[in-house]
Write a protein that holds these residues in place. Structure first.
Motif, mmCIF file in Angstrom:
data_model
loop_
_atom_site.group_PDB
_atom_site.id
_atom_site.type_symbol
_atom_site.label_atom_id
_atom_site.label_comp_id
_atom_site.label_asym_id
_atom_site.label_seq_id
_atom_site.Cartn_x
_atom_site.Cartn_y
_atom_site.Cartn_z
ATOM 1 N N SER A 12 -46.951 -35.197 -13.270
ATOM 2 C CA SER A 12 -47.685 -34.104 -13.193
ATOM 3 C C SER A 12 -47.632 -33.702 -14.889
ATOM 4 O O SER A 12 -48.695 -33.154 -15.382
ATOM 5 C CB SER A 12 -47.185 -33.051 -12.665
ATOM 6 O OG SER A 12 -45.815 -32.602 -12.793
ATOM 7 N N THR A 13 -46.633 -34.111 -15.487
ATOM 8 C CA THR A 13 -46.399 -33.905 -17.161
ATOM 9 C C THR A 13 -47.564 -34.663 -17.566
ATOM 10 O O THR A 13 -48.160 -34.178 -18.436
ATOM 11 C CB THR A 13 -44.947 -34.253 -17.412
ATOM 12 O OG1 THR A 13 -44.068 -33.482 -16.761
ATOM 13 C CG2 THR A 13 -45.118 -33.998 -18.913
ATOM 14 N N GLU A 15 -50.239 -35.905 -16.497
ATOM 15 C CA GLU A 15 -51.593 -35.480 -15.953
ATOM 16 C C GLU A 15 -51.998 -34.072 -16.701
ATOM 17 O O GLU A 15 -53.300 -33.808 -16.876
ATOM 18 C CB GLU A 15 -51.634 -35.147 -14.427
ATOM 19 C CG GLU A 15 -51.519 -36.568 -13.650
ATOM 20 C CD GLU A 15 -51.079 -36.396 -12.114
ATOM 21 O OE1 GLU A 15 -51.073 -35.356 -11.735
ATOM 22 O OE2 GLU A 15 -51.244 -37.393 -11.743
ATOM 23 N N ASN A 16 -51.029 -33.308 -16.568
ATOM 24 C CA ASN A 16 -51.167 -31.830 -17.436
ATOM 25 C C ASN A 16 -51.687 -31.895 -18.915
ATOM 26 O O ASN A 16 -52.630 -31.505 -19.467
ATOM 27 C CB ASN A 16 -49.903 -30.969 -17.383
ATOM 28 C CG ASN A 16 -49.818 -30.587 -15.885
ATOM 29 O OD1 ASN A 16 -50.708 -30.358 -15.321
ATOM 30 N ND2 ASN A 16 -48.401 -30.020 -15.521
ATOM 31 N N ASP A 20 -55.137 -31.022 -20.561
ATOM 32 C CA ASP A 20 -55.235 -30.207 -21.834
ATOM 33 C C ASP A 20 -56.158 -30.939 -23.042
ATOM 34 O O ASP A 20 -56.947 -30.295 -23.678
ATOM 35 C CB ASP A 20 -53.816 -29.839 -22.220
ATOM 36 C CG ASP A 20 -53.805 -28.900 -23.467
ATOM 37 O OD1 ASP A 20 -54.389 -27.902 -23.376
ATOM 38 O OD2 ASP A 20 -53.110 -29.280 -24.610
#
Length: 60
Positions: A12-13, A15-16, A20
């Motif tokens: 998820s890091t 993907e985030n 962004d």
């Protein structure tokens, strides 16, 4: 000096981070250059690998 394995992070890091970047692209270029923004989005999703940005700094 022994080499320590790197600690894995959640997917998820990444993907985030990509999400962004895409938001920033559309904030900057979406209304004036939508085709360019779409190309950058495709590039971010398919070519950018932020997990390897700092390899040199980590000795790898």
């Amino acid at each position: 000096m022994p080499v320590r394995p790197l600690r894995a992070h959640a997917t998820s890091t990444t993907e985030n981070y990509k999400g962004d970047l895409i938001r920033r692209v559309y904030d900057q270029h979406g209304s004036t250059k939508p085709a360019f923004a779409d190309k950058l989005k495709d590039w971010i999703l398919n070519r950018v690998n932020p997990d390897h940005v700092h390899e040199v700094q980590l000795g790898g």
